[in-house]
Design a protein around this motif. Structure first.
Motif, PDB file in Angstrom:
ATOM      1  N   THR A   1     -11.157  12.845   2.657  1.00 19.15           N
ATOM      2  CA  THR A   1      -9.631  13.221   2.607  1.00 19.15           C
ATOM      3  C   THR A   1      -8.696  12.115   3.534  1.00 19.15           C
ATOM      4  O   THR A   1      -9.101  12.152   4.676  1.00 19.15           O
ATOM      5  CB  THR A   1      -9.268  14.412   2.867  1.00 19.15           C
ATOM      6  OG1 THR A   1     -10.079  15.469   2.141  1.00 19.15           O
ATOM      7  CG2 THR A   1      -7.797  14.858   2.960  1.00 19.15           C
ATOM      8  N   LEU A   2      -8.002  11.597   2.765  1.00 15.47           N
ATOM      9  CA  LEU A   2      -7.009  10.751   3.521  1.00 15.47           C
ATOM     10  C   LEU A   2      -5.792  11.405   3.557  1.00 15.47           C
ATOM     11  O   LEU A   2      -5.227  11.760   2.416  1.00 15.47           O
ATOM     12  CB  LEU A   2      -7.105   9.101   3.117  1.00 15.47           C
ATOM     13  CG  LEU A   2      -8.278   8.587   2.997  1.00 15.47           C
ATOM     14  CD1 LEU A   2      -8.368   7.099   2.275  1.00 15.47           C
ATOM     15  CD2 LEU A   2      -8.953   8.407   4.462  1.00 15.47           C
ATOM     16  N   ILE A   3      -4.955  11.001   4.425  1.00 10.96           N
ATOM     17  CA  ILE A   3      -3.533  11.764   4.386  1.00 10.96           C
ATOM     18  C   ILE A   3      -2.414  10.721   4.884  1.00 10.96           C
ATOM     19  O   ILE A   3      -2.441  10.198   5.727  1.00 10.96           O
ATOM     20  CB  ILE A   3      -3.366  12.859   5.754  1.00 10.96           C
ATOM     21  CG1 ILE A   3      -4.618  13.976   5.529  1.00 10.96           C
ATOM     22  CG2 ILE A   3      -1.951  13.502   5.651  1.00 10.96           C
ATOM     23  CD1 ILE A   3      -4.541  14.847   6.623  1.00 10.96           C
ATOM     24  N   LYS A   4      -1.774  10.561   3.780  1.00 12.71           N
ATOM     25  CA  LYS A   4      -0.725   9.724   3.993  1.00 12.71           C
ATOM     26  C   LYS A   4       0.675  10.395   4.411  1.00 12.71           C
ATOM     27  O   LYS A   4       0.852  11.462   4.338  1.00 12.71           O
ATOM     28  CB  LYS A   4      -0.116   9.193   2.521  1.00 12.71           C
ATOM     29  CG  LYS A   4      -1.467   8.395   1.403  1.00 12.71           C
ATOM     30  CD  LYS A   4      -0.648   7.872   0.489  1.00 12.71           C
ATOM     31  CE  LYS A   4      -0.218   8.679  -0.677  1.00 12.71           C
ATOM     32  NZ  LYS A   4       0.196   8.202  -1.889  1.00 12.71           N
ATOM     33  N   ARG A   5       1.485   9.466   5.154  1.00 13.86           N
ATOM     34  CA  ARG A   5       2.775   9.970   5.814  1.00 13.86           C
ATOM     35  C   ARG A   5       3.810  10.221   4.843  1.00 13.86           C
ATOM     36  O   ARG A   5       4.341  10.872   5.033  1.00 13.86           O
ATOM     37  CB  ARG A   5       3.194   8.886   7.087  1.00 13.86           C
ATOM     38  CG  ARG A   5       2.186   9.003   8.300  1.00 13.86           C
ATOM     39  CD  ARG A   5       2.397   7.936   9.159  1.00 13.86           C
ATOM     40  NE  ARG A   5       1.988   6.637   8.741  1.00 13.86           N
ATOM     41  CZ  ARG A   5       2.025   5.566   9.380  1.00 13.86           C
ATOM     42  NH1 ARG A   5       2.461   5.568  10.522  1.00 13.86           N
ATOM     43  NH2 ARG A   5       1.855   4.474   9.069  1.00 13.86           N
ATOM     44  N   ASP A   6       3.655   9.329   3.825  1.00 11.44           N
ATOM     45  CA  ASP A   6       4.469   9.610   2.649  1.00 11.44           C
ATOM     46  C   ASP A   6       4.193   8.938   1.615  1.00 11.44           C
ATOM     47  O   ASP A   6       2.959   8.080   1.465  1.00 11.44           O
ATOM     48  CB  ASP A   6       6.095   8.964   3.067  1.00 11.44           C
ATOM     49  CG  ASP A   6       5.869   7.573   3.381  1.00 11.44           C
ATOM     50  OD1 ASP A   6       6.194   6.914   4.502  1.00 11.44           O
ATOM     51  OD2 ASP A   6       5.375   6.821   2.482  1.00 11.44           O
ATOM     52  N   ARG A   7       4.838   9.325   0.379  1.00 10.48           N
ATOM     53  CA  ARG A   7       3.986   8.796  -0.808  1.00 10.48           C
ATOM     54  C   ARG A   7       3.802   7.305  -0.730  1.00 10.48           C
ATOM     55  O   ARG A   7       2.968   6.775  -1.652  1.00 10.48           O
ATOM     56  CB  ARG A   7       5.390   9.236  -2.013  1.00 10.48           C
ATOM     57  CG  ARG A   7       4.502   8.498  -3.366  1.00 10.48           C
ATOM     58  CD  ARG A   7       5.536   8.980  -4.573  1.00 10.48           C
ATOM     59  NE  ARG A   7       5.551  10.354  -5.070  1.00 10.48           N
ATOM     60  CZ  ARG A   7       6.001  10.848  -5.834  1.00 10.48           C
ATOM     61  NH1 ARG A   7       7.029   9.973  -6.655  1.00 10.48           N
ATOM     62  NH2 ARG A   7       6.099  12.033  -6.129  1.00 10.48           N
ATOM     63  N   SER A   8       4.716   6.492  -0.329  1.00  8.01           N
ATOM     64  CA  SER A   8       4.763   4.774  -0.591  1.00  8.01           C
ATOM     65  C   SER A   8       3.571   4.293   0.510  1.00  8.01           C
ATOM     66  O   SER A   8       3.482   2.988   0.310  1.00  8.01           O
ATOM     67  CB  SER A   8       6.110   4.423  -0.122  1.00  8.01           C
ATOM     68  OG  SER A   8       6.169   4.409   1.222  1.00  8.01           O
ATOM     69  N   GLU A   9       2.943   5.046   1.382  1.00 10.57           N
ATOM     70  CA  GLU A   9       1.979   4.413   2.153  1.00 10.57           C
ATOM     71  C   GLU A   9       0.752   3.971   1.579  1.00 10.57           C
ATOM     72  O   GLU A   9       0.050   4.800   1.240  1.00 10.57           O
ATOM     73  CB  GLU A   9       1.823   5.510   3.519  1.00 10.57           C
ATOM     74  CG  GLU A   9       0.879   4.730   4.377  1.00 10.57           C
ATOM     75  CD  GLU A   9       0.458   5.848   5.515  1.00 10.57           C
ATOM     76  OE1 GLU A   9       0.582   6.829   5.194  1.00 10.57           O
ATOM     77  OE2 GLU A   9      -0.235   5.226   6.636  1.00 10.57           O
ATOM     78  N   PRO A  10       0.330   2.756   1.683  1.00 10.98           N
ATOM     79  CA  PRO A  10      -0.946   2.090   0.950  1.00 10.98           C
ATOM     80  C   PRO A  10      -2.087   2.619   1.801  1.00 10.98           C
ATOM     81  O   PRO A  10      -2.046   2.951   3.064  1.00 10.98           O
ATOM     82  CB  PRO A  10      -0.548   0.642   1.232  1.00 10.98           C
ATOM     83  CG  PRO A  10       0.029   0.459   2.361  1.00 10.98           C
ATOM     84  CD  PRO A  10       1.030   1.702   2.520  1.00 10.98           C
TER      85      PRO A  10
ATOM     86  N   ASN B   1      10.121   1.496  -4.272  1.00  9.28           N
ATOM     87  CA  ASN B   1      11.311   2.248  -4.131  1.00  9.28           C
ATOM     88  C   ASN B   1      12.592   1.960  -4.236  1.00  9.28           C
ATOM     89  O   ASN B   1      13.390   1.649  -3.431  1.00  9.28           O
ATOM     90  CB  ASN B   1      11.139   3.071  -2.780  1.00  9.28           C
ATOM     91  CG  ASN B   1       9.845   3.496  -2.400  1.00  9.28           C
ATOM     92  OD1 ASN B   1       8.943   3.815  -3.203  1.00  9.28           O
ATOM     93  ND2 ASN B   1       9.649   3.478  -1.154  1.00  9.28           N
ATOM     94  N   GLY B   2      13.217   1.469  -5.236  1.00 11.51           N
ATOM     95  CA  GLY B   2      14.122   0.923  -5.696  1.00 11.51           C
ATOM     96  C   GLY B   2      15.373   0.183  -4.766  1.00 11.51           C
ATOM     97  O   GLY B   2      15.518  -0.918  -4.833  1.00 11.51           O
ATOM     98  N   GLY B   3      15.438   0.943  -3.653  1.00 10.96           N
ATOM     99  CA  GLY B   3      16.661   0.397  -2.877  1.00 10.96           C
ATOM    100  C   GLY B   3      16.276  -0.605  -1.687  1.00 10.96           C
ATOM    101  O   GLY B   3      16.387  -0.434  -0.524  1.00 10.96           O
ATOM    102  N   SER B   4      15.350  -1.449  -2.104  1.00 11.15           N
ATOM    103  CA  SER B   4      14.766  -2.420  -0.906  1.00 11.15           C
ATOM    104  C   SER B   4      16.050  -3.538  -0.718  1.00 11.15           C
ATOM    105  O   SER B   4      16.792  -3.716  -1.228  1.00 11.15           O
ATOM    106  CB  SER B   4      13.789  -3.654  -1.878  1.00 11.15           C
ATOM    107  OG  SER B   4      13.367  -4.636  -0.935  1.00 11.15           O
ATOM    108  N   PRO B   5      16.036  -3.694   0.965  1.00 13.93           N
ATOM    109  CA  PRO B   5      17.108  -4.417   1.267  1.00 13.93           C
ATOM    110  C   PRO B   5      17.186  -5.717   0.837  1.00 13.93           C
ATOM    111  O   PRO B   5      17.905  -6.579   0.894  1.00 13.93           O
ATOM    112  CB  PRO B   5      16.824  -4.453   2.865  1.00 13.93           C
ATOM    113  CG  PRO B   5      15.342  -3.928   3.014  1.00 13.93           C
ATOM    114  CD  PRO B   5      15.090  -3.178   1.765  1.00 13.93           C
ATOM    115  N   VAL B   6      16.090  -6.317   0.222  1.00 13.32           N
ATOM    116  CA  VAL B   6      15.803  -7.728  -0.322  1.00 13.32           C
ATOM    117  C   VAL B   6      17.169  -7.925  -1.333  1.00 13.32           C
ATOM    118  O   VAL B   6      17.455  -8.917  -1.336  1.00 13.32           O
ATOM    119  CB  VAL B   6      14.608  -7.676  -0.974  1.00 13.32           C
ATOM    120  CG1 VAL B   6      14.584  -8.423  -2.172  1.00 13.32           C
ATOM    121  CG2 VAL B   6      13.369  -8.326  -0.125  1.00 13.32           C
ATOM    122  N   HIS B   7      17.468  -7.009  -2.332  1.00  9.22           N
ATOM    123  CA  HIS B   7      18.339  -7.123  -3.224  1.00  9.22           C
ATOM    124  C   HIS B   7      19.791  -7.563  -2.741  1.00  9.22           C
ATOM    125  O   HIS B   7      20.746  -7.838  -3.390  1.00  9.22           O
ATOM    126  CB  HIS B   7      18.363  -6.199  -4.255  1.00  9.22           C
ATOM    127  CG  HIS B   7      17.019  -5.668  -4.733  1.00  9.22           C
ATOM    128  ND1 HIS B   7      16.314  -4.434  -4.879  1.00  9.22           N
ATOM    129  CD2 HIS B   7      15.756  -6.416  -4.736  1.00  9.22           C
ATOM    130  CE1 HIS B   7      15.380  -4.426  -5.358  1.00  9.22           C
ATOM    131  NE2 HIS B   7      14.751  -5.558  -5.123  1.00  9.22           N
TER     132      HIS B   7
END
Length: 669
Positions: free
Chosen positions: A318-327, A423-429
């Motif tokens: 079992t691996l536990i991610k801190r949030d959905r986007s964590e690889p 996640n949509g709002g990347s500061p890149v844009h």
């Protein structure tokens, strides 16, 4: 080795000679700055070497000196008097260790063939090295070792990838390197998946192949340029270019983009760039190369599982991610000879590696209770990416079995931030677009190399030449700065000793050389060499790694040019940026993979093109090459971005993208 001049040079290049005395300026070619060979006169009264003029006229239609309109057919051989004067110039025998004789230039070939002890020794050593096996050249063997459909880089933005299942929203960037868009893992090296319109999925197929190369002359160069190495963001050794009429080109089985994994049984997947060059330049009649070759995209279905679970262990992790986007930091691969998904590698510093319970070659049976025994990496990616926290793996492990090292990248240092966040709002844009040809970034990012600017002031006789040959120029296909290819044992710079082979020339007597083409630079050097004093500014690139193999001796057998890795040490003001525009259809991927990007542990790393997939827009365009650095996308600078910022930008480009790149020529082997 040329039997006429006794030195190493390309077949189509001029012969090389070590002259005893300075030649009269009237006998010097104003293209190569050496005494004339097969002199040709132009109607406007200038004289050049036959080969120098022939090569120049293939690109231009004017005289190099006065720029008057000119065609090669208008030129004719110089007078017999001029040719005799040139033939009588005194040269040293090139085999200085065994022979100290001098002679007229026209006598050197006969001396080498009949009287020179050094050349005789060279020929006998060459004969001893030759192996009878080279006679079997008609039947070169090719052995397919594995056939691995590659899986994508699965960055952390899978949820939006699933939502944006139209091909226009997906960047299938090549193989599973950092930056390959495979929606859930931070995979970075071994394959790619493409999610297209209507959830239609394909995989990138590659295979490892053993190729046997035969050389009649064991010392002959292979004729390809390579990039990469464990000391670079690329990790693997990648073929950038195959030269025409070379040994590799004649064999026909190695192509740009191939990854070289082994040389004569030695694994080079985790060696430095210089070490790889040394291995590939090693002489011999037969060379065994194991290469990983991209075969393009395939939609093959998985084969039925025919393997037994006997002697295997079922493990729950079992691996536990801190949030959905964590690889998770897992690289997955699918085999052609066995159904299911397998763990190729665990990324150093990633969640799975820190947990320590998953291993290479584990077969994934299920994730979060969903059966993946006949599954695909894409399906696994979707499950992991849509999981908020706990990811439950059930894997099958056979003790003692590991994936071959031959298919791993050998370097994971640049991939730990390579996941793609969707996640949509990347500061890149919201970054400001810069309208400039040169993108400012860290002046030199290649660890192990530093550059040192030096000013060399020399007093000289008016007719004394500088005694150097140069390469590069902004008309070169790689838009290189002017650099020194040799310092001849005559002339003031050899006597002074401060200008060395490989130095980048910045200016002469205050005249900027950094933006000139080759012929403009030759003209500037020639005109200023007539002065009593010369002030040269140059940039010397120094290696800080004393353990690297010295390539100076080996390089005498090659048409000399700097190693690819040394170009990476140039400051950014010497980089020449060019725009490459790619276009694609709605159901296509761009077809390249990237590595690099900002990481907390590594800081700013450049983005490099690692793989270009056959049959894709990047492949068809022919301008993008492995080893190219991406400095901007649609005018937005890439410096400071992480992989998870750059990939969403690429995914958003539906049918057209402009990549601003810097391209350096790979090291010649």
């Amino acid at each position: 080795l040329c039997c006429e001049c006794g030195q190493f040079h390309l077949l189509l290049d001029n012969h090389l000679y070590n002259f005893q005395d300075e030649a009269d300026d009237e006998l010097i070619c104003h293209i190569c700055l050496q005494p004339l060979l097969q002199p040709m006169d132009t109607p406007c009264g200038h004289t050049y070497c036959f080969k120098c003029l022939e090569n120049f006229m293939q690109e231009y239609n004017f005289c190099p000196m006065d720029r008057k309109k000119l065609s090669f057919q208008q030129c004719h051989k110089s007078s017999l008097l001029v040719r005799n004067l040139l033939d009588k110039l005194i040269v040293f025998c090139p085999f200085k260790a065994e022979c100290q004789q001098t002679m007229q230039r026209c006598e050197l070939e006969a001396h080498l063939q009949n009287r020179c002890p050094g050349f005789k020794k060279y020929k006998s050593e060459l004969q001893r090295k030759k192996n009878p096996i080279s006679k079997g050249k008609e039947h070169p063997s090719t052995k397919v070792e594995t056939n691995i459909p590659k899986i994508p880089e699965i960055p952390s933005g899978g949820s939006s990838l699933v939502a944006e299942s139209s091909a226009a929203a997906v960047v299938s960037l090549g193989t599973a390197e950092s930056g390959l868009v495979n929606p859930a893992f931070e995979e970075t090296e071994e394959g790619e998946s493409l999610i297209q319109k209507g959830n239609y999925r394909t995989s990138l197929v590659a295979e490892t192949t053993t190729i046997e190369i035969h050389r009649e002359d064991p010392e002959e160069e292979l004729g390809m340029r390579i990039v990469g190495g464990k000391d670079t963001p690329l990790g693997n050794i990648v073929v950038q270019e195959v030269l025409r009429d070379s040994v590799i080109a004649a064999d026909g089985r190695i192509a740009p983009g191939d990854h070289i994994l082994e040389v004569n049984g030695v694994n080079i997947s985790s060696v430095t760039h210089c070490q790889a060059v040394s291995f590939l330049r090693h002489p011999g009649p037969v060379l065994h190369l194991m290469v990983l070759q991209e075969k393009g995209f395939s939609n093959k279905t998985a084969q039925q599982d025919s393997t037994s679970a006997t002697n295997r262990e079922v493990i729950h992790v079992t691996l536990i991610k801190r949030d959905r986007s964590e690889p998770l930091g897992i690289k997955l691969i699918r085999k052609t000879d066995e159904a299911g998904i397998f763990i190729l590698d665990l990324l150093e510093g990633g969640l799975a590696a820190k947990n320590g319970k998953l291993s290479r070659n584990d077969r994934v049976l299920s994730i979060n209770g969903q059966d993946l025994r006949q599954g695909t990496p894409e399906a696994a990616a979707q499950i992991i990416q849509t999981t908020e926290s706990r990811v439950n793996f059930v894997v099958l492990r056979q003790p003692g079995v590991q994936l071959s090292d031959l298919v791993e990248d050998g370097s994971t240092s640049n991939n730990s931030s390579s996941s793609s966040s969707s996640n949509g709002g990347s500061p890149v844009h919201h970054r400001r677009r810069l309208d400039q040809n040169h993108y400012r970034r860290k002046s030199t990012y290649q660890k192990g190399y530093v550059n040192h600017e030096k000013t060399v002031a020399i007093k000289k006789e008016p007719k004394e030449s500088l005694g150097i040959t140069i390469g590069g120029g902004r008309d070169n296909k790689n838009k290189l700065p002017i650099y020194v290819t040799s310092v001849q044992p005559i002339g003031c710079l050899f006597r002074d000793g401060r200008i060395k082979r490989g130095d980048v020339l910045l200016s002469i007597n205050g005249i900027d050389l950094t933006h000139l083409n080759y012929y403009e630079a030759v003209s500037a050097l020639k005109s200023n060499a007539a002065s009593h004093s010369v002030v040269l500014k140059a940039l010397e690139i120094l290696s800080l790694n004393s353990t690297e193999p010295s390539l100076d001796i080996k390089e005498q057998g090659f048409s000399w040019s700097p190693l690819w890795i040394t170009w990476l040490g140039l400051p950014s003001y010497l980089h020449f940026c060019q725009d490459i525009v790619l276009s694609k259809g709605n159901l296509e991927s761009w077809g390249f993979s990237i590595v690099g990007g900002f990481e907390e542990s590594k800081g700013n790393q450049p983005f490099f093109i690692k793989t270009i997939v056959p049959g894709t827009p990047a492949f068809r365009d022919r301008k993008l090459k492995c080893g190219d650095e991406i400095v901007a996308v649609n005018g937005v600078p890439a410096i400071g971005m992480s992989n998870s910022e750059l990939i969403p930008m690429l995914k958003e480009q539906k049918n057209k993208v402009t990549l601003t790149v810097v391209s350096w020529p790979g090291s010649l082997v």
